[in-house]
Design an enzyme around this catalytic site. Structure first.
Site, PDB file in Angstrom:
ATOM      1  CG  ASP A 340      -0.105   0.156   2.552  1.00 23.22           C
ATOM      2  OD1 ASP A 340      -0.025   1.269   3.176  1.00 23.22           O
ATOM      3  OD2 ASP A 340       0.191  -0.893   3.168  1.00 23.22           O
ATOM      4  CB  THR A 345      -4.612  -1.032  -0.882  1.00 18.70           C
ATOM      5  OG1 THR A 345      -4.392  -0.278   0.181  1.00 18.70           O
ATOM      6  CG2 THR A 345      -3.940  -2.359  -0.195  1.00 18.70           C
ATOM      7  CG  ASP A 456       7.943   7.525  -5.435  1.00 18.82           C
ATOM      8  OD1 ASP A 456       8.570   7.930  -4.720  1.00 18.82           O
ATOM      9  OD2 ASP A 456       6.867   6.938  -5.158  1.00 18.82           O
TER      10      ASP A 456
END
Length: 656
Positions: A340, A345, A456
């Protein structure tokens, strides 16, 4: 006028008291809960550690005889055997139950609040069947006799085992740590398996990131009166991040202390109330607009009578029905949860056609979640690369929830294998780590050539298949960089420990931001350490800081995972030195001195080929005296051409 003066004095005294209380919060929450050899911080409280230092009042710990730590969850008590603040897990064992006292009314299933705890993948259920005749239990090695009840007994096995009709008692499920082999037989085998306990995650990744950011800004983690996360700063103020909190500008408690009149305070209160109401209404309207317009954009069906959730295409992307994905994930069974994050999730699933998939379920009522959903769909539908995860489809705007469907990558993440649940000494040798670095770099080069910044990059977003080939995932934060634009201005987003410091300071996002994050990944591959570990000393919480210090002091060997053969294998040592040198370049605080991802990829390929590709330069041994060159020339070199750290930049693609 008297009333205004009295009111001002009242607010001044109140503000002073509250500020003093908040300073106490900073100090109190910086102290650990200590019991025996265990020291525990956020999100738990207990003993001398106040409740406002915890994320939830249920996270209360009790110390028994200054040795055993227990936690009460509902009517059940668990002993905490181990606390892992890096992986955010507890190893617990249920106490107070005697499993061969078969008539005990206390034999109940373990009950955990799924909103607070989730079982780790290595947790395993065992079902115990009670009140069975000896004719049944004698046929099973996993059986035992009850303390009372004549010839009645019990046996245990896999939860899928069907209950035998002759067993009169109830069956219960208990949790153990999963093992490849069955536990030993009899009650001794059961007690042995249970005594090892089972693991649970106690915090979501989003909450973890908030606390890490707080700690890195010299704050301490806690919660406000509404049980929402709060970062207690040293000056007595509260914020989400103390480094960006200007107490002289924003701390309303200190403003009240200068003697504002009741009328001014009332006006501020009314203004704040109006602003909150207006912001909430604006957010709700924006959420509806984004959800409606973005998710309907590009959808075209064959006819108006066609089911809007079947057969439609979004730039060639398949639309799945909610019911199909609900069935594929066994109704989003918590046991199938893969992970998650801040906005959703991920669950394991199997489609009707046999394909194994990973289904990302976006959190409800999240404005950012809707934007990330749309962003990920838009970006992934136009990308095709062997080292990028494939998006199979999503749900339509008519669906009950926003769901993304990806190809399932079975072998976990690089983080899992380096310092997570799958980490075992020797199972990830250097040649595999080198390949992971090169394939990840190849994916990022492709993204940057497509004018896309991942934003990211981290080992948790690098997936591995069964052959340890890379699939880079999670494009929710990615940004399209318009052509002829050197950067885009945006509030810093990403994961603590990986965020480009220049991006963090100036809000300028460039492809060099990915380069910095990739430098952290390289250090993880060398060290097997997590990017952030708050159990390390404060100036080494960030792995990047630790790595730069070790390299500059000529102590690279202290950073390297000892299982990689750095000390005994000259070829491995030479490659690790080369990768550390390259990581050092990627981790420069100024983006202008970092190499491009194409240059990084070329250098990695050259390191793997032992310098035979493109005639690369000789690799500096960073663990020997040469590293003193770096140590004695702080700050780091001002350009990639510095003769202190050499970086080859041959044309990409010439290495075979």
């Amino acid at each position: 006028m008297t009333i205004l003066i009295v009111t001002s004095i009242f607010f001044f005294l109140s503000a002073s008291i509250i500020a003093q209380e908040d300073t106490t919060k900073f100090e109190e929450c910086g102290k650990a809960y200590n019991c025996g050899q265990m020291s525990i911080y956020y999100p738990f409280w207990g003993e001398e550690r106040p409740s406002f230092c915890a994320s939830n009042h249920q996270f209360k710990l009790k110390c028994e005889a200054n040795q055993n730590t227990t936690i009460q969850l509902g009517s059940q008590t668990f002993q905490v055997l181990q606390y892992d603040q890096v992986r955010y897990t507890l190893t617990m064992v249920r106490t107070g139950l005697v499993y061969d006292n078969c008539s005990s009314a206390a034999l109940t299933n373990t009950s955990l609040d799924s909103s607070l705890f989730t079982y780790t993948p290595n947790a395993r259920n065992i079902t115990i069947f009670y009140g069975c005749p000896s004719s049944v239990t004698s046929n099973s090695t996993h059986s035992f006799m009850c303390r009372e009840g004549g010839d009645k007994g019990a046996f245990y096995g896999d939860p899928k085992t069907k209950k035998i009709q002759d067993c009169e008692g109830d069956s219960i499920e208990v949790q153990v740590t999963g093992e490849e082999h069955e536990p030993d037989g009899g009650i001794q085998g059961l007690n042995k398996a249970l005594s090892k306990g089972f693991q649970v995650h106690y915090s979501s990744e989003a909450q973890v990131q908030l606390c890490v950011k707080c700690i890195l800004s010299n704050g301490t983690c806690g919660a406000n009166d509404e049980s929402q996360f709060s970062c207690f700063c040293q000056d007595g103020s509260e914020a989400l991040n103390c480094s960006h909190h200007r107490s002289d500008k924003w701390n309303w408690k200190r403003k009240l202390g200068i003697g504002l009149g009741a009328a001014v305070v009332s006006a501020i209160a009314v203004g704040i109330a109006f602003y909150i109401y207006y912001s909430r209404q604006k957010k709700k309207n924006h959420l509806r607009e984004v959800s409606s317009s973005v998710l309907s954009h590009g959808i075209s069906c064959g006819s108006s009578s066609e089911d809007p959730e079947m057969g439609c295409k979004y730039f060639g992307l398949h639309f799945f029905s909610y019911s199909e994905l609900e069935e594929a994930t066994n109704f989003f069974d918590p046991a199938r949860q893969l992970g998650d994050g801040g906005f959703g999730t991920v669950y394991f699933g199997k489609l009707h056609d046999g394909r194994l998939v990973a289904v990302k379920r976006m959190y409800e009522n999240s404005d950012k979640g809707v934007e990330q959903f749309a962003n990920e769909v838009e970006i992934l539908t136009g990308l095709h690369h062997q080292n990028l995860v494939s998006l199979y489809g999503c749900t339509s705007r008519h669906s009950r929830e926003l769901l993304l469907v990806y190809e399932y990558i079975p072998n976990g993440t690089v983080a899992d294998h380096l310092h997570g649940q799958r980490a075992k000494p020797g199972t990830l040798p250097w040649h595999i780590r080198m390949n992971i670095a090169i394939e990840t770099a190849s994916a990022l080069v492709y993204l940057h050539a497509s004018d896309i910044i991942h934003r990211d990059v981290k080992t948790n977003n690098i997936l591995l298949d069964n052959h340890f080939s890379v699939k880079v995932a999670d494009f929710g934060l990615s940004r399209l960089l318009p052509m002829h634009v050197t950067h885009v201005s945006t509030a810093p987003q990403g994961t603590p420990g990986y965020v480009d410091p220049e991006y963090h300071e100036y809000y300028h996002l460039t492809d060099k931001s990915d380069v910095y994050s990739f430098g952290v990944v390289l250090i993880e591959l060398i060290s097997s350490m997590p990017a952030v570990d708050i159990t390390r000393s404060r100036n080494e919480i960030n792995l990047s800081n630790m790595a730069i210090k070790r390299i500059q002091s000529g102590a690279l060997h202290e950073l390297v995972d000892p299982t990689l053969g750095f000390e005994r294998d000259f070829k491995v040592r030479k490659m690790i030195n080369g990768v550390a040198e390259l990581a050092f370049q990627c981790l420069q605080s100024s983006k202008d001195v970092r190499p491009s991802m194409a240059e990084v990829l070329d250098r990695l390929e050259d390191i793997r080929s032992d310098g035979k590709c493109n005639g690369g330069p000789e690799v500096m041994d960073l663990s020997e005296d040469n590293a003193a060159l770096l140590k004695n020339n702080e700050p780091p070199p001002s350009s990639p051409d510095s003769n202190l750290v050499t970086l080859s930049t041959p044309p990409h693609g010439t290495c075979t």
